[in-house]
Design a protein around this motif. Structure first.
Motif, short mmCIF file in Angstrom:
data_model
loop_
_atom_site.label_atom_id
_atom_site.label_comp_id
_atom_site.label_asym_id
_atom_site.label_seq_id
_atom_site.Cartn_x
_atom_site.Cartn_y
_atom_site.Cartn_z
N ASP A 169 71.07 21.73 37.96
CA ASP A 169 70.79 21.21 39.30
C ASP A 169 70.96 19.70 39.32
O ASP A 169 71.52 19.14 40.27
CB ASP A 169 69.36 21.57 39.73
CG ASP A 169 69.19 23.06 39.98
OD1 ASP A 169 70.20 23.79 40.06
OD2 ASP A 169 68.02 23.50 40.07
N HIS A 170 70.49 19.04 38.28
CA HIS A 170 70.62 17.58 38.20
C HIS A 170 72.09 17.17 38.10
O HIS A 170 72.51 16.18 38.72
CB HIS A 170 69.83 17.02 37.03
CG HIS A 170 69.88 15.54 36.94
ND1 HIS A 170 69.26 14.72 37.84
CD2 HIS A 170 70.52 14.72 36.08
CE1 HIS A 170 69.50 13.46 37.53
NE2 HIS A 170 70.27 13.43 36.46
N LEU A 171 72.87 17.92 37.33
CA LEU A 171 74.31 17.61 37.21
C LEU A 171 75.02 17.81 38.56
O LEU A 171 75.93 17.07 38.89
CB LEU A 171 74.96 18.49 36.13
CG LEU A 171 74.69 18.05 34.70
CD1 LEU A 171 75.07 19.16 33.74
CD2 LEU A 171 75.45 16.77 34.38
N TYR A 211 75.84 24.34 29.53
CA TYR A 211 74.63 24.85 30.19
C TYR A 211 74.91 26.17 30.90
O TYR A 211 74.11 27.10 30.85
CB TYR A 211 74.07 23.83 31.17
CG TYR A 211 73.34 22.67 30.53
CD1 TYR A 211 72.36 22.87 29.56
CD2 TYR A 211 73.61 21.37 30.91
CE1 TYR A 211 71.67 21.81 28.99
CE2 TYR A 211 72.92 20.29 30.36
CZ TYR A 211 71.96 20.53 29.39
OH TYR A 211 71.29 19.47 28.84
N SER A 212 76.05 26.24 31.58
CA SER A 212 76.41 27.49 32.27
C SER A 212 76.59 28.63 31.27
O SER A 212 76.16 29.76 31.52
CB SER A 212 77.69 27.30 33.08
OG SER A 212 77.48 26.36 34.11
N ASP A 213 77.23 28.33 30.14
CA ASP A 213 77.40 29.34 29.09
C ASP A 213 76.05 29.78 28.55
O ASP A 213 75.84 30.96 28.23
CB ASP A 213 78.27 28.80 27.95
CG ASP A 213 79.73 28.62 28.36
OD1 ASP A 213 80.14 29.12 29.44
OD2 ASP A 213 80.47 27.97 27.59
N ALA A 214 75.11 28.83 28.43
CA ALA A 214 73.77 29.17 27.95
C ALA A 214 73.07 30.13 28.91
O ALA A 214 72.46 31.11 28.49
CB ALA A 214 72.94 27.91 27.75
N LEU A 215 73.18 29.84 30.21
CA LEU A 215 72.57 30.74 31.21
C LEU A 215 73.22 32.12 31.17
O LEU A 215 72.54 33.13 31.29
CB LEU A 215 72.69 30.15 32.62
CG LEU A 215 71.64 29.15 33.04
CD1 LEU A 215 71.86 28.74 34.50
CD2 LEU A 215 70.23 29.68 32.85
N ARG A 272 64.60 27.88 32.74
CA ARG A 272 64.20 26.88 33.75
C ARG A 272 64.75 25.50 33.41
O ARG A 272 65.25 24.79 34.27
CB ARG A 272 62.67 26.81 33.87
CG ARG A 272 62.07 27.83 34.82
CD ARG A 272 60.60 27.52 35.13
NE ARG A 272 59.74 27.62 33.97
CZ ARG A 272 59.21 28.75 33.52
NH1 ARG A 272 59.45 29.88 34.15
NH2 ARG A 272 58.44 28.76 32.46
N ARG A 273 64.62 25.11 32.14
CA ARG A 273 65.11 23.79 31.73
C ARG A 273 66.62 23.67 31.90
O ARG A 273 67.12 22.65 32.37
CB ARG A 273 64.72 23.49 30.28
CG ARG A 273 63.23 23.14 30.14
CD ARG A 273 62.86 22.71 28.74
NE ARG A 273 62.98 23.85 27.84
CZ ARG A 273 63.59 23.84 26.64
NH1 ARG A 273 64.11 22.75 26.18
NH2 ARG A 273 63.66 24.93 25.90
N VAL A 303 60.19 36.82 28.05
CA VAL A 303 59.33 36.12 27.09
C VAL A 303 59.17 34.68 27.60
O VAL A 303 60.14 34.06 28.05
CB VAL A 303 59.98 36.13 25.69
CG1 VAL A 303 59.27 35.21 24.72
CG2 VAL A 303 60.05 37.55 25.16
N PRO A 304 57.95 34.13 27.59
CA PRO A 304 57.72 32.79 28.14
C PRO A 304 58.67 31.71 27.61
O PRO A 304 59.17 30.89 28.38
CB PRO A 304 56.27 32.48 27.78
CG PRO A 304 55.62 33.84 27.73
CD PRO A 304 56.68 34.76 27.18
N ALA A 305 58.94 31.71 26.33
CA ALA A 305 59.84 30.68 25.77
C ALA A 305 61.25 30.80 26.34
O ALA A 305 61.91 29.80 26.62
CB ALA A 305 59.86 30.78 24.24
N VAL A 306 61.71 32.03 26.52
CA VAL A 306 63.05 32.25 27.07
C VAL A 306 63.08 31.85 28.55
O VAL A 306 64.03 31.22 29.02
CB VAL A 306 63.50 33.71 26.86
CG1 VAL A 306 64.82 34.00 27.57
CG2 VAL A 306 63.61 34.02 25.36
#
Length: 175
Positions: free
Chosen positions: A165-167, A133-137, A158-159, A150-153
């Motif tokens: 945050d949950h982790l 997830y960190s790599d994705a961000l 956010r997801r 772009v809204p999808a990005v």
């Protein structure tokens, strides 16, 4: 045995409606034999049809997808289907191997890194999921502002942040 592609596909759909997925898959295999080189949708439909026949058919479904990969290359649509099938049989390592194959070839990695994080989380491998997830961000942050906004990005960011945050705070409820 008909060799007309549309007739075979139509008959496979009739078999599916009659609740006979294995007969439907046979007709899809015949259709693939008529047009093996350029029919990823037929490989996917056959795999999903086989999988609908039960968990004991998922291996055959995956083999069919792999046959498509051998013939047409590692198309993303084929790999997405294979990843979903691997997860259906709880083979997280198989799904991760396929995600990694796509990641290696993909110029944009953020959504695949997020998918990797989801799979790792399902597998109970939270530290590895956090890293994905960190790599994705981090990958998202390298996009030019026009793409980042772009809204999808923005939704993907956010997801991913919600998952991180949950982790970091598993006791706090997230929505």
């Amino acid at each position: 045995i008909p060799k007309h592609l549309d007739a075979l596909v139509l008959r496979s759909q009739a078999w599916t409606r009659l609740g006979q997925p294995l007969f439907a898959a046979e007709d899809l295999s015949r259709a693939i034999a008529v047009k093996p080189e350029g029919a990823p949708d037929l490989y996917i439909e056959r795999a999903l049809t086989l999988a609908s026949a039960g968990l004991d058919q998922i291996e055959a479904a995956l083999q069919g997808i792999d046959d498509g990969v051998k013939r047409m290359g590692s198309l993303v649509t084929l790999q997405i289907t294979a990843i979903d099938l691997e997860l259906r049989r709880n083979n997280h390592d198989g799904a991760l191997a396929r995600v990694n194959t796509v990641l290696e070839r993909s110029p944009r990695k953020e959504s695949w890194l997020a998918r990797k994080g989801e799979i790792l989380l399902q597998a109970g491998r939270a530290p590895e999921a956090r890293k994905a997830y960190s790599d994705a961000l981090a990958a998202l942050s390298t996009l030019p502002p026009a793409r980042r906004n772009v809204p999808a990005v923005m939704d993907l960011a956010r997801r991913i942040q919600l998952e991180l945050d949950h982790l970091d705070n598993p006791d706090r409820a997230t929505s």
